[in-house]
Write an enzyme that holds these catalytic residues in place. Sequence first.
Site, PDB file in Angstrom:
ATOM      1  N   ARG A 264      14.709  -4.958 -31.159  1.00  0.00           N
ATOM      2  CA  ARG A 264      15.777  -4.065 -31.575  1.00  0.00           C
ATOM      3  C   ARG A 264      16.848  -4.023 -30.489  1.00  0.00           C
ATOM      4  O   ARG A 264      16.529  -3.936 -29.293  1.00  0.00           O
ATOM      5  CB  ARG A 264      15.242  -2.647 -31.834  1.00  0.00           C
ATOM      6  N   GLU A 293      24.833  -3.783 -34.027  1.00  0.00           N
ATOM      7  CA  GLU A 293      24.998  -4.864 -35.008  1.00  0.00           C
ATOM      8  C   GLU A 293      25.138  -4.267 -36.409  1.00  0.00           C
ATOM      9  O   GLU A 293      24.598  -3.189 -36.675  1.00  0.00           O
ATOM     10  CB  GLU A 293      23.795  -5.815 -34.956  1.00  0.00           C
ATOM     11  N   HIS A 313      20.548 -11.734 -35.971  1.00  0.00           N
ATOM     12  CA  HIS A 313      19.327 -11.079 -36.451  1.00  0.00           C
ATOM     13  C   HIS A 313      18.653 -11.902 -37.562  1.00  0.00           C
ATOM     14  O   HIS A 313      18.509 -11.444 -38.699  1.00  0.00           O
ATOM     15  CB  HIS A 313      19.624  -9.662 -36.945  1.00  0.00           C
ATOM     16  N   ILE A 314      18.203 -13.093 -37.175  1.00  0.00           N
ATOM     17  CA  ILE A 314      17.570 -13.998 -38.144  1.00  0.00           C
ATOM     18  C   ILE A 314      16.097 -14.246 -37.812  1.00  0.00           C
ATOM     19  O   ILE A 314      15.516 -15.234 -38.236  1.00  0.00           O
ATOM     20  CB  ILE A 314      18.318 -15.336 -38.229  1.00  0.00           C
TER      21      ILE A 314
END
Length: 351
Positions: A264, A293, A313-314
């Site tokens: 995170r 984000e 964020h993949i």
Amino acid sequence: MPPINRRPKVVVTRNLGPDVMPLLEKRTDIELVVWPEEGASDPAWVLANVRGASALLVMMTDKVGPDVFDAAGPSLQVVSTMSVGYEHVNTSEAAKRGVKLGYTPDILTDAVADLSIMLALMAGRNVKQSMQVVHDGNWPNSPWAPYIFCGPQLSASPISPKRTAGFLGFGRISQATLARLIPFGITDCIYSSNPKSKPDTERDAAIQAKHKLNSLRRVDLDELASESDVLFILAPGGESTRHLVNEDFLRKMKRTSVLVNAARGTLIDSDALAKALSEGWIWGAGLDVVEGEPMVTKDHPLVKEPRCAILPHIGSGTNETRVGMATLAVKNLLAVLDGQDMLASVDLSLY
């Protein structure tokens, strides 16, 4: 008067694709309502359609606050999120109203562990910098030199025979990442966990023996910072872990160390990390998550840093993982409607 529709209403905030949607569509005993567009669902649409719903299936981008629970009313039995994190769901409201909460742990463990290794390699081997040279057409103007584009090696070598991997958080994903590091010759492992959790010396001894590590130790944050050659941030988000990696922490790290965050964004103070990179306190960083984000533009201080590789964020972004997560989210939801136990549920008694 028309007959009253007593079928439980199921609201889904994103089409889950041809491999998963049939699990819902074949259920003639439910009323299925699905967000009709490709992008993120409109909160206003959710509020309008969740009225009288028995079940709500959401993504991590959907905020499920008191307004959603109020709109749904007493009919709502379950919220199922297609994510391992559930910070976007107001757990206190769910607990107060007796609404069950399902999530999708475990399935994304391997995908996130794979990505964590990739980020470590990208940050250490200056992938962002060196690829930019090619993309900008400057390779012809960058003649070979003994140390051009060089960075710290992830694996052990005769020059650096001891390599220590550090983990902030030592759950499933951290342990899977450690397993992937063993072929690189990682010799030692240190980690920090929730201070409220008891040490698990039996588990640690078993992991150390399995991977033939010289040592595996639980340490405090100061030692984690100062001793890690590569440090993986894989702990839960939330207020209790916000900015654990701050300026004080970063100043204790090795100048040759690499920092990876696939958990995170809130765990790292972005301004402090940008300062650490620009002033050379650490070598580089690989991030799949950034605080704030997706509002991370080209002017963000971390985006400007040449040794900071950032992905949008993949971590769970493999076809297999996303299908598995979506399937589990649906099965969690249907289990509640069918009067069964969910396969993966959040313990709301803590809230």
